[in-house]
Scaffold this motif. Structure first.
Motif, short mmCIF file in Angstrom:
data_model
loop_
_atom_site.label_atom_id
_atom_site.label_comp_id
_atom_site.label_asym_id
_atom_site.label_seq_id
_atom_site.Cartn_x
_atom_site.Cartn_y
_atom_site.Cartn_z
N PHE A 233 -0.26 3.55 3.39
CA PHE A 233 0.56 2.37 3.70
C PHE A 233 0.29 1.85 5.11
N VAL A 234 0.36 2.75 6.09
CA VAL A 234 0.20 2.33 7.49
C VAL A 234 -1.18 1.74 7.73
N SER A 235 -2.21 2.35 7.15
CA SER A 235 -3.58 1.89 7.37
C SER A 235 -3.79 0.49 6.80
N ARG A 236 -3.19 0.22 5.66
CA ARG A 236 -3.42 -1.07 5.00
C ARG A 236 -2.50 -2.17 5.49
N PHE A 237 -1.27 -1.81 5.85
CA PHE A 237 -0.27 -2.85 6.10
C PHE A 237 0.37 -2.79 7.48
N ARG A 238 -0.18 -1.98 8.39
CA ARG A 238 0.44 -1.87 9.70
C ARG A 238 0.50 -3.20 10.42
N ARG A 239 -0.56 -3.98 10.34
CA ARG A 239 -0.61 -5.26 11.04
C ARG A 239 -0.13 -6.42 10.19
N ARG A 240 0.18 -6.20 8.93
CA ARG A 240 0.67 -7.27 8.05
C ARG A 240 1.71 -6.72 7.08
N MET A 242 4.47 -7.91 6.05
CA MET A 242 5.01 -8.89 5.12
C MET A 242 4.19 -8.99 3.84
N HIS A 243 2.90 -8.69 3.93
CA HIS A 243 2.07 -8.72 2.73
C HIS A 243 2.54 -7.70 1.70
N PHE A 244 3.04 -6.57 2.18
CA PHE A 244 3.53 -5.53 1.26
C PHE A 244 4.96 -5.82 0.82
N PHE A 245 5.87 -5.90 1.78
CA PHE A 245 7.28 -6.09 1.43
C PHE A 245 7.51 -7.47 0.83
N GLY A 246 6.83 -8.49 1.37
CA GLY A 246 7.01 -9.84 0.85
C GLY A 246 6.52 -9.98 -0.58
N THR A 247 5.38 -9.36 -0.89
CA THR A 247 4.86 -9.43 -2.26
C THR A 247 5.81 -8.75 -3.25
N LEU A 248 6.25 -7.52 -2.91
CA LEU A 248 7.18 -6.83 -3.80
C LEU A 248 8.50 -7.60 -3.92
N GLY A 249 9.00 -8.11 -2.80
CA GLY A 249 10.25 -8.85 -2.82
C GLY A 249 10.16 -10.12 -3.65
N LEU A 301 13.37 -9.66 3.38
CA LEU A 301 13.92 -9.58 4.72
C LEU A 301 13.35 -8.38 5.48
N ALA A 302 13.14 -7.25 4.77
CA ALA A 302 12.53 -6.09 5.42
C ALA A 302 11.13 -6.43 5.92
N GLY A 303 10.38 -7.13 5.11
CA GLY A 303 9.04 -7.55 5.52
C GLY A 303 9.08 -8.49 6.70
#
Length: 328
Positions: A233-240, A242-249, A301-303
């Motif tokens: 998770f950290v390696s893929r989404f540390r700098r973005r 919102m791409h993870f949380f926003g997509t799921l949300g 919101l978390a993202g």
């Protein structure tokens, strides 16, 4: 090794050895390392990291270091774990190539020259040992195979033995990664996400344990799996984030809204045709849709908050630069 590299690095090979209560094996191990590397004419240093031993390991290290200029020792105040020992050892290395190995004599120093050659001559960033023939009980080998299979599938790195303590690294790798928790077994994964993609493997000898007992239990596989999820998770989404949380949300919100619209539309259609229709709020599916909408908003919101935190971080624009030309 080129003359330029020889001048830049004080020694050709640094060996980092984390240890916990291995006083009996240290004299034999250090003599073995000295014999092998002297035969191959390699300049080297050995960093022995005492991870809070309760036996006389540190006293043995002091005696060995007094008699051998190649040896250096670091002693933790308490047991912090193998990852912490490696991370501290990596910071102290001065060699062109850095090798790690365990102190229990199950890793053979005879492998070190070949590992060094694979880094310096074949251009690998990292070479991991593969204990193809093991002398461990089934209670250890079967979970290890399962663990390695899951790690290969998630990381995409085709190594047979992620947990092998015998590894070799280009010095740039160990100076660029941070190891903590139980993440020492995932250094190839961390290195890959940092851009070091030339990762190799070498079949190495596995010796039977000569002194003491193993320091690792089955709980390491549970912690290891959680660490793998964290690294991925950290390696893929540390700098973005919102791409993870926003997509799921967004997906959760849309699913909830579509279900709600379907239920409302169904009720309207049945009412227009004078058919019996339950209240929308009387259907369990409506409450599942409501939960999906709420969860979707919360994830979004978390993202958003994670993105704000990341943007305000002191290291948000830190990037690993491999080389520079005509740049100050």
């Amino acid at each position: 090794m080129s003359k330029r590299l020889s001048q830049h690095f004080p020694v050709e090979l640094s060996i980092v050895i984390p240890l916990l209560n291995e006083a009996e094996s240290l004299p034999e191990l250090t003599r073995w390392i000295n014999r092998v590397l002297s035969q191959h004419g390699l300049t080297y240093e050995v960093l022995l990291i005492d991870d809070g031993s309760t036996d006389n390991s540190w006293e043995v290290i002091e005696e060995l270091a007094a008699a051998d200029v190649h040896l250096r020792g670091i002693r933790f105040n308490r047991n912090y774990g193998k990852s912490a020992a490696l991370n501290v050892g990596f910071r102290e290395t001065t060699g062109r190539v850095v090798c790690t190995m365990d102190a229990d004599l199950q890793d053979s120093p005879e492998e070190l020259p070949d590992l060094y050659r694979m880094i310096t001559q074949e251009g690998f960033d990292l070479v991991s040992g593969w204990k193809k023939k093991r002398f461990d009980p089934l209670s250890k080998t079967i979970p290890t195979k399962l663990f390695n299979g899951v790690t290969r599938w998630i990381s995409g790195i085709q190594l047979h033995d992620f947990n092998c303590g015998l590894k070799a690294y280009d010095s740039r790798v160990v100076k660029s990664v941070e190891v903590y928790g139980e993440m020492h077994r995932y250094i190839p994964v961390i290195a890959k996400w940092a851009g070091f993609r030339k990762i190799g493997e070498k079949v190495v000898q596995h010796q039977e344990r000569k002194y003491g007992t193993t320091k690792f239990g089955l709980e390491r596989f549970v912690y290891g799996f959680l660490d793998l999820m964290s690294i991925t998770f950290v390696s893929r989404f540390r700098r973005r984030p919102m791409h993870f949380f926003g997509t799921l949300g967004t997906l959760s919100f849309l699913v909830g809204m579509l279900i709600t619209l379907w239920l409302v539309g169904e009720k309207v259609w049945l009412a227009q045709h004078n058919l019996h229709a339950r209240d929308v709020t009387a259907q369990p599916l409506f409450f599942l849709a409501l939960v999906a909408v709420i969860v979707g908003v919360q994830l979004f919101l978390a993202g958003f908050l994670a993105e704000m935190v990341q943007l305000s971080g002191a290291h948000r624009n830190d990037y690993l630069v491999r080389e520079k030309l005509n740049v100050n």
